[in-house]
Design an enzyme around this catalytic site. Structure first.
Site, PDB file in Angstrom:
ATOM      1  N   SER A   1      38.701  28.244  34.878  1.00 38.48           N
ATOM      2  CA  SER A   1      37.399  28.930  35.628  1.00 38.48           C
ATOM      3  C   SER A   1      37.545  30.388  35.843  1.00 38.48           C
ATOM      4  O   SER A   1      36.161  31.088  36.217  1.00 38.48           O
ATOM      5  CB  SER A   1      37.643  28.238  37.307  1.00 38.48           C
ATOM      6  OG  SER A   1      38.800  29.043  37.734  1.00 38.48           O
TER       7      SER A   1
ATOM      8  N   SER B   1      43.409  27.523  34.851  1.00 40.20           N
ATOM      9  CA  SER B   1      42.151  28.467  34.816  1.00 40.20           C
ATOM     10  C   SER B   1      42.540  29.729  34.356  1.00 40.20           C
ATOM     11  O   SER B   1      41.608  30.731  34.296  1.00 40.20           O
ATOM     12  CB  SER B   1      41.665  28.436  36.234  1.00 40.20           C
ATOM     13  OG  SER B   1      40.760  27.516  36.333  1.00 40.20           O
TER      14      SER B   1
ATOM     15  N   LYS C   1      39.103  38.539  39.899  1.00 38.41           N
ATOM     16  CA  LYS C   1      38.391  37.342  39.944  1.00 38.41           C
ATOM     17  C   LYS C   1      37.509  37.267  41.274  1.00 38.41           C
ATOM     18  O   LYS C   1      38.415  37.763  42.336  1.00 38.41           O
ATOM     19  CB  LYS C   1      39.024  36.011  39.686  1.00 38.41           C
ATOM     20  CG  LYS C   1      38.430  34.964  39.780  1.00 38.41           C
ATOM     21  CD  LYS C   1      39.607  33.622  39.156  1.00 38.41           C
ATOM     22  CE  LYS C   1      38.889  32.182  39.176  1.00 38.41           C
ATOM     23  NZ  LYS C   1      39.929  31.350  38.716  1.00 38.41           N
TER      24      LYS C   1
HETATM   25  N1  GLN Z   1      39.778  23.411  35.067  1.00 38.80           N
HETATM   26  C1  GLN Z   1      40.629  22.773  35.828  1.00 38.80           C
HETATM   27  C2  GLN Z   1      39.592  22.295  37.267  1.00 38.80           C
HETATM   28  O1  GLN Z   1      38.469  21.986  37.047  1.00 38.80           O
HETATM   29  C3  GLN Z   1      41.502  23.955  36.520  1.00 38.80           C
HETATM   30  C4  GLN Z   1      40.760  24.811  37.568  1.00 38.80           C
HETATM   31  C5  GLN Z   1      41.596  26.010  38.078  1.00 38.80           C
HETATM   32  O2  GLN Z   1      42.691  26.186  37.477  1.00 38.80           O
HETATM   33  N2  GLN Z   1      41.341  26.627  39.032  1.00 38.80           N
HETATM   34  O3  GLN Z   1      40.185  21.690  38.076  1.00 38.80           O
END
Ligand code: GLN
Length: 481
Positions: free
Chosen positions: A148, A172, A73
């Site tokens: 994400s 994420s 990532k």
């Molecule tokens: N979808 C969650 C957020 O928007 C989690 C993001 C993540 O785990 N980096 O905060």
């Protein structure tokens, strides 16, 4: 899949170089459509693979992960490689060092194919907040891959990479794994070093693997886990090889079914997939126990106070002077009248996307004098209650089973106008981050929508530092035919 490739490499039926070339070929062929990668590091991949082949030719033993192609990532630093966190703020940032996980992968001899797309600074549930465009779900390109870590999940689900690393602050890794029909593990907080991970919310962030099987996830996880002097929150893992704990047996395992995770937010079709999965767990010898985690309903509100607070603090460094994009194009300043404050404001206004700005503002507000006690401190107290919920539950059960996400992958644009809906995507995953426990998402079935079978993930959450049991249970489920 990794073990089979490893055997072929050892027997010299394939070479690491040909394997790297094959995957770079898949990226060439598919990635203009899928958009999983932001940077492809073909040259580095090929030379690292060639070194593995030399080692094999010399008759030296190779590690299971050696020569296996993976992706990272783009919020993890890799020396000499562009590392953007999918933000214009870091558009031209070339990392001067390796994140610990990247150096671990290099030490294991894995072939690193490149860096993957993500929501900007890991904020989002669909990868739509990337400054560099969409990543499509390989199962159905009209839908999001989740977020994400959507690029990492799509890279694995499309066959571009054998494995990938993601980061999970509120879901994420697990939610995109669920949306793309693969396995994703969020380890215990402190199990994997965060050194070199561009921080989102430091008390919640954790790096973990994506793979197509539980065993592959365990193999990758084993090689990134452990104590790191550069991250004081890490602990020893004594070089445990988690892949050796996958007995295929879960008889007698006590699995908690938390009633709060089957609320009205859960899609009916996902509920019926879950019901079948629960029956299957029972037929595999697990003992099902109905449990309650009463503070679950406060998890999302607490997360959306704690996370933005940490975001506002972590992202303060990107001001165009100390770190990040420097914007200096105001007319007044060209005339010599610009101020330092204007440089900060312009750099941040231009460098950050909307969602990032929204969270910085929310967090700054929650931490401000006068509101701190009402918001941040309250949310931290709730976080402790959520942790205690899990402590109590784990006196009765070994693992907890729930859906990963309330619904399957949704179409592009579905939630960008109504962010509360986007935030609800994390309703079943944020609890594990708040409590710091390990959790895995693995495929448990599909739902049919407009002629496409969309994958559904199930989530197993475990006791602190008990990834063995979580992996063993998911693996027993996966390998039962
Ligand atoms: N979808 C969650 C957020 O928007 C989690 C993001 C993540 O785990 N980096 O905060």
């Amino acid at each position: 899949m990794i073990r089979a490739l490893h055997e072929q490499l050892k027997a010299q039926e394939i070479t690491a170089l040909s394997l790297a070339e094959k995957h770079l070929g898949v990226i060439d062929e598919k990635d203009s459509e899928i958009g999983a990668f932001l940077t492809v590091t073909a040259e580095e991949a090929l030379s690292s693979a060639a070194r593995v082949d030399e080692k094999i030719a010399r008759g030296e033993a190779i590690d299971l992960l050696e020569g296996i192609p993976g992706a990272i990532k783009d919020n993890m630093c890799a020396e000499g490689i562009r590392t953007t966190a999918a933000s214009k703020m870091l558009d031209s940032y070339i990392a001067p060092f390796d994140a610990t996980v990247v150096s671990n992968l290099k030490q294991s001899g894995a072939t690193i194919l490149g860096k993957t797309n993500m929501d900007e600074f890991a904020m989002g549930s669909s990868t739509e907040s990337s400054a560099y465009g969409k990543t499509k779900n390989p199962i159905d390109p009209t839908r999001v891959p989740g977020g994400s870590s959507g690029g990492s999940a799509a890279a694995v689900a499309s066959g571009e990479a054998v494995f990938a690393l993601g980061s999970d602050t509120g879901g994420s890794i697990r939610q995109p794994a669920s949306f793309c029909g693969i396995v994703g593990l969020k380890p215990t907080y402190g199990r994997v070093s965060r050194s070199g991970l561009i921080a989102m919310a430091s008390s919640l962030d954790q790096i973990g693997p994506f793979a197509t099987t539980v065993e592959d996830a365990a193999i990758v996880f084993s090689r990134i886990a452990g104590y790191d002097p550069k991250d004081v929150t890490t602990t020893q893992s004594n070089d445990k090889r988690f892949e050796n704990y996958l007995s295929g047996d879960m008889s007698g395992l006590r699995i908690g079914i938390p009633k709060e995770y089957f609320s009205e937010n859960l899609d009916k079709r996902v509920l019926s997939v879950m019901e079948k999965a629960i029956e299957r767990l029972e037929s595999l010898g697990a003992i099902l126990v109905d449990i309650s985690l009463p503070y679950t309903e406060y998890a999302l509100p607490a997360y959306y106070i704690i996370m933005p607070s940490e975001v506002s603090s972590n992202l303060a460094r990107f001001d165009g002077i100390r770190y990040g994009l420097h914007v200096d194009d105001r007319k007044e300043r060209m005339d010599g009248n610009g101020t330092l404050l204007e440089t900060y404001l312009d750099s941040r206004a231009y460098g950050f996307g909307e969602e990032v700005k929204r969270r910085i503002m929310l967090g700054t507000y929650a931490l401000s004098a006068g509101y701190y006690d009402a918001y941040y401190k309250k949310a931290q107290a709730v976080r402790e209650l959520i942790r205690q919920d899990f402590s109590e539950a784990f006196k009765k059960v070994d693992v907890i089973f729930s859906p990963t996400a309330p619904e399957p992958a949704f179409p592009f644009g579905d939630k960008t106008q109504d962010l509360l809906k986007m935030y609800l995507s994390d309703i079943y995953t944020v609890t594990a981050n708040l409590a710091g426990i390990p959790a895995i998402s693995f495929p448990i079935g599909t739902v049919l929508e407009k002629g496409t079978s969309l994958p559904v993930g199930g989530q197993l959450m475990g006791k602190w530092f008990d990834e063995e049991t979580v992996l063993r249970a998911a693996h027993a489920y996966e390998t039962d035919k």
